[in-house]
Design a protein around this motif. Sequence first.
Motif, short mmCIF file in Angstrom:
data_model
loop_
_atom_site.label_atom_id
_atom_site.label_comp_id
_atom_site.label_asym_id
_atom_site.label_seq_id
_atom_site.Cartn_x
_atom_site.Cartn_y
_atom_site.Cartn_z
N GLN A 36 -39.19 -47.92 -41.25
CA GLN A 36 -40.02 -47.20 -42.21
C GLN A 36 -40.28 -45.76 -41.74
O GLN A 36 -40.22 -44.82 -42.54
N ARG A 37 -40.55 -45.57 -40.45
CA ARG A 37 -40.80 -44.23 -39.91
C ARG A 37 -39.61 -43.31 -40.16
O ARG A 37 -39.75 -42.20 -40.66
N VAL A 38 -38.43 -43.79 -39.79
CA VAL A 38 -37.22 -42.98 -39.95
C VAL A 38 -36.93 -42.73 -41.44
O VAL A 38 -36.66 -41.59 -41.84
N SER A 39 -37.02 -43.76 -42.24
CA SER A 39 -36.71 -43.64 -43.67
C SER A 39 -37.67 -42.70 -44.39
O SER A 39 -37.25 -41.87 -45.20
N GLU A 40 -38.95 -42.81 -44.10
CA GLU A 40 -39.94 -41.92 -44.74
C GLU A 40 -39.74 -40.48 -44.30
O GLU A 40 -39.86 -39.56 -45.11
N THR A 41 -39.42 -40.29 -43.03
CA THR A 41 -39.19 -38.93 -42.52
C THR A 41 -38.01 -38.28 -43.24
O THR A 41 -38.09 -37.14 -43.68
N ILE A 42 -36.92 -39.02 -43.36
CA ILE A 42 -35.72 -38.46 -44.00
C ILE A 42 -35.96 -38.23 -45.49
O ILE A 42 -35.55 -37.20 -46.04
N LEU A 43 -36.65 -39.15 -46.16
CA LEU A 43 -36.94 -38.97 -47.58
C LEU A 43 -37.79 -37.73 -47.80
O LEU A 43 -37.49 -36.89 -48.67
N GLU A 44 -38.85 -37.57 -47.02
CA GLU A 44 -39.72 -36.39 -47.16
C GLU A 44 -38.94 -35.10 -46.86
O GLU A 44 -39.11 -34.09 -47.55
N MET A 45 -38.11 -35.15 -45.84
CA MET A 45 -37.29 -34.00 -45.47
C MET A 45 -36.39 -33.59 -46.63
O MET A 45 -36.32 -32.41 -47.00
N MET A 46 -35.72 -34.56 -47.24
CA MET A 46 -34.78 -34.26 -48.32
C MET A 46 -35.50 -33.85 -49.61
O MET A 46 -35.00 -33.01 -50.35
N ARG A 47 -36.66 -34.42 -49.88
CA ARG A 47 -37.43 -34.01 -51.05
C ARG A 47 -37.86 -32.54 -50.93
O ARG A 47 -37.84 -31.81 -51.92
N ALA A 48 -38.26 -32.13 -49.74
CA ALA A 48 -38.77 -30.77 -49.52
C ALA A 48 -37.64 -29.74 -49.41
O ALA A 48 -37.88 -28.54 -49.59
N GLU A 49 -36.44 -30.19 -49.13
CA GLU A 49 -35.32 -29.29 -48.85
C GLU A 49 -34.85 -28.57 -50.11
O GLU A 49 -34.59 -29.21 -51.12
N LYS A 50 -34.74 -27.26 -50.02
CA LYS A 50 -34.28 -26.44 -51.16
C LYS A 50 -32.75 -26.31 -51.19
O LYS A 50 -32.17 -26.05 -52.23
N ASN A 51 -32.11 -26.48 -50.03
CA ASN A 51 -30.66 -26.35 -49.95
C ASN A 51 -29.97 -27.66 -50.30
O ASN A 51 -30.59 -28.71 -50.37
N GLN A 52 -28.64 -27.58 -50.47
CA GLN A 52 -27.88 -28.75 -50.91
C GLN A 52 -27.13 -29.47 -49.80
O GLN A 52 -26.82 -30.65 -49.95
N THR A 53 -26.83 -28.81 -48.67
CA THR A 53 -26.05 -29.44 -47.61
C THR A 53 -26.85 -29.39 -46.32
O THR A 53 -27.09 -28.32 -45.76
N GLU A 56 -26.31 -25.80 -44.64
CA GLU A 56 -27.30 -24.81 -45.07
C GLU A 56 -28.65 -24.98 -44.38
O GLU A 56 -29.39 -24.01 -44.23
N SER A 57 -28.98 -26.20 -43.98
CA SER A 57 -30.23 -26.48 -43.28
C SER A 57 -29.96 -27.53 -42.22
O SER A 57 -29.09 -28.39 -42.39
N ALA A 58 -30.74 -27.44 -41.14
CA ALA A 58 -30.51 -28.37 -40.03
C ALA A 58 -31.83 -28.88 -39.46
O ALA A 58 -32.83 -28.15 -39.42
N TYR A 59 -31.80 -30.14 -39.03
CA TYR A 59 -32.96 -30.81 -38.46
C TYR A 59 -32.49 -31.63 -37.25
O TYR A 59 -31.34 -32.06 -37.19
N ALA A 60 -33.41 -31.88 -36.33
CA ALA A 60 -33.09 -32.73 -35.18
C ALA A 60 -34.32 -33.50 -34.77
O ALA A 60 -35.46 -33.06 -34.99
N SER A 61 -34.09 -34.63 -34.17
CA SER A 61 -35.15 -35.37 -33.48
C SER A 61 -35.72 -34.43 -32.42
O SER A 61 -35.07 -33.49 -31.98
N THR A 97 -23.86 -26.33 -34.64
CA THR A 97 -24.14 -25.16 -35.48
C THR A 97 -25.11 -24.22 -34.77
O THR A 97 -25.90 -24.67 -33.94
N ASP A 98 -25.04 -22.96 -35.14
CA ASP A 98 -25.99 -22.00 -34.57
C ASP A 98 -27.13 -21.70 -35.55
O ASP A 98 -27.91 -20.77 -35.35
N LEU A 99 -27.26 -22.51 -36.60
CA LEU A 99 -28.35 -22.35 -37.54
C LEU A 99 -29.69 -22.60 -36.86
O LEU A 99 -29.79 -23.48 -36.00
N PRO A 100 -30.74 -21.91 -37.26
CA PRO A 100 -32.07 -22.31 -36.82
C PRO A 100 -32.35 -23.70 -37.40
O PRO A 100 -31.83 -24.04 -38.47
N TYR A 101 -33.14 -24.49 -36.71
CA TYR A 101 -33.39 -25.85 -37.18
C TYR A 101 -34.83 -26.26 -36.93
O TYR A 101 -35.54 -25.63 -36.15
N ARG A 102 -35.21 -27.32 -37.60
CA ARG A 102 -36.56 -27.86 -37.46
C ARG A 102 -36.49 -29.19 -36.71
O ARG A 102 -35.61 -30.01 -36.98
#
Length: 192
Positions: free
Chosen positions: A118-135, A52-57, A70-75
């Motif tokens: 810490q950089r990677v972990s904080e980034t992923i935690l913030e990403m998942m907290r803000a994410e409205k979708n489930q997958t 439902e949502s996609a992210y990349a480095s 995937t052809d989803l738009p991503y951040r």
Amino acid sequence: MKKTLYLMRHGETLFNQQKKIQGWCDSPLTEKGIKQAQIAGQYFDEQQITIESAYASTSERACDTLEYVTDLPYRRLKGLKEWNFGRFEAESEALNPSLPYGDFFVPYGGEAEMQFRQRVSETILEMMRAEKNQTILAVSHGASCRQFMRSWAHTSDVDQVGGLKNCSILKFDFEADTFILQEIINHDYSTL
């Protein structure tokens, strides 16, 4: 709300093939890397998993991998980037110290291991907290994925000996600010 994170390493690159250190520097996907990403994309289709949502480095190799999956738009998120190896970037992997690297790269302009984790972990935690979708799918890098696994090793019995191969997929459950590694999906790319 319980969410699922699929954290994936990028496909094989030219520097992977040439056994060069590749952190913040970049190189393109090889033909094999493209096929690996396409096979990973087929996995999601075959398992009827709807991303439902996609992210990349911000690294091209991660973005390109995601676009084959995937052809989803991503951040793009800088926090998902690989370990910064400083002056060792683009040099032979033979120059790497023995594992664990710890703070070896700091005097050479690179990142300390715990700073990187810490950089990677904080980034992923913030990403998942803000994410409205489930997958959610996030494409990152080998050491980034491994360090995130280490951050949450205390919540899961799932592990893998050795490095994470190109296009390995880590499936995490996320709920109440906690990640639990459920599965590591490794495809057989031996015929590529």
